[in-house]
Motif scaffolding. Structure first.
Motif: not given
Length: 343
Positions: A14-31
């Motif tokens: 819950p509350q995960s955030y998925i974003r793009l960082d150049h040519e990679t996928i980054v998953v963040e949880v609470e920052g």
């Protein structure tokens, strides 16, 4: 026909955030960064519950043909984002024109049904070898499935064909309970197939497996340029992926049912993996889905010798192989569509 089996990224914290960082996928949880993977290693992103994705990553995914799929917190499918429609327009024209040819439409639909019944029969025959004490009961069910296979050729309408499929499914699931071996306290007892919602842990697992497998089949059909909504066995309705549901039928016993039985019989799932909801609904919880999905991804990497193309194929690519075979048949490149039959 064979392509690299790309990984699927499942995110359910819950509350995960998925974003793009150049040519990679980054998953963040609470920052805090919890995962970073190259985008070219990913074939699909699947999110459960309160998980969000950045617009930039979503745009990148649809441009590169990476499916983004949303489920609710209980594993029920919500939505799917894909890129531009691809494939030869002549293929889709042939797919649509078949709707006007009742004889050909019935023939293809019968292939999906025969594949499902044959594979259901194989699941029971395997159990007869593994559990000889159940042989008499299962043997009777196998005989009934054999009769259903013979009855396919006696039908002339889609409604009659659906009746044969429905009867065969009821026979199969009546015998399914005897295949569950690790049920000392009755928690995994199974009597009848129930859905919308599932009423017991076994049905919860089956429904979750079917939902994931259906999305795999939809992806496979779109990948070869077919329209997942124009099917032949399942009735056409707005928003219903009829062809996706057609294709999934032959794979249910082998890729879903046997997998669920393995999870339960090997005690990889227990009471702590399920939530009981008001009204009697039962769903896999976050812990249960994590176990389920990890095993499912591992299972998809296993290879078999495909009986039609005579090549080794990862199980995860079976829907892609048969979507391609179906497209070739619709184009007239091959005379028959042959469903997958487990050995």
């Amino acid at each position: 026909m064979i392509k690299v089996l790309l990984n699927t990224l499942y995110v359910q914290t819950p509350q995960s955030y998925i974003r793009l960082d150049h040519e990679t996928i980054v998953v963040e949880v609470e920052g805090a960064k919890t995962l970073q993977v190259p985008i070219h290693h990913i074939g699909a992103i699947v999110m459960f519950g309160h998980v969000s994705i950045s617009p930039y990553l979503l745009g990148k995914c649809v441009n590169q043909g990476i499916s983004v799929i949303w489920y609710d917190a209980y594993g029920r499918f919500l939505a799917r984002a894909t890129g531009r429609t691809n494939g030869n327009v002549l293929l889709r024209r042939a797919q649509h024109q078949l709707l006007e040819d009742e004889k050909r439409m019935f023939h293809i639909a019968s292939r999906f049904v025969s594949g499902k019944i044959r594979n259901s029969k194989s699941v029971l025959q395997r159990a007869m070898r593994d559990y000889p004490e159940q042989r008499a009961r299962l043997e009777q069910s196998v005989k009934q499935l054999d009769q259903s296979l013979r009855n396919i050729g006696k039908q002339s309408t889609l409604d009659e064909l659906r009746g044969v499929e429905g009867y065969a499914s009821s026979v199969y699931f009546e015998a399914f309970a005897s295949l569950i071996r690790s049920d000392e306290d009755g928690f995994f007892s199974f009597t009848v197939r129930s859905r919308r919602p599932p009423r017991d842990p076994v049905n919860a697992c089956l429904s979750f497996a079917y939902s994931i497998l259906t999305q795999d089949c939809i992806s496979a059909l779109e990948g070869v340029g077919l329209d997942p909504q124009i099917g032949y066995l399942h009735a056409l309705r707005p928003g219903k992926p009829s062809l996706g549901l057609d294709l999934v039928e032959e794979f249910r016993p082998y890729l879903a049912d046997r997998f669920v039985l393995t999870l339960i019989n090997r005690r990889q799932l227990d009471k702590s993996d399920f939530d009981m909801r008001p009204g009697g609904a039962v769903f896999l919880n976050e812990k249960g889905r994590k176990t389920f999905l990890a095993a499912y991804q591992k299972r998809k990497q296993e290879e078999i010798q495909h009986p039609i193309i005579n090549q080794k194929v990862p199980l995860g690519l079976l829907p892609h192989v048969h979507a391609r075979l179906l497209a070739r048949h619709l184009r007239g490149d091959i005379a028959e569509y042959t469903p997958f039959i487990m050995r």
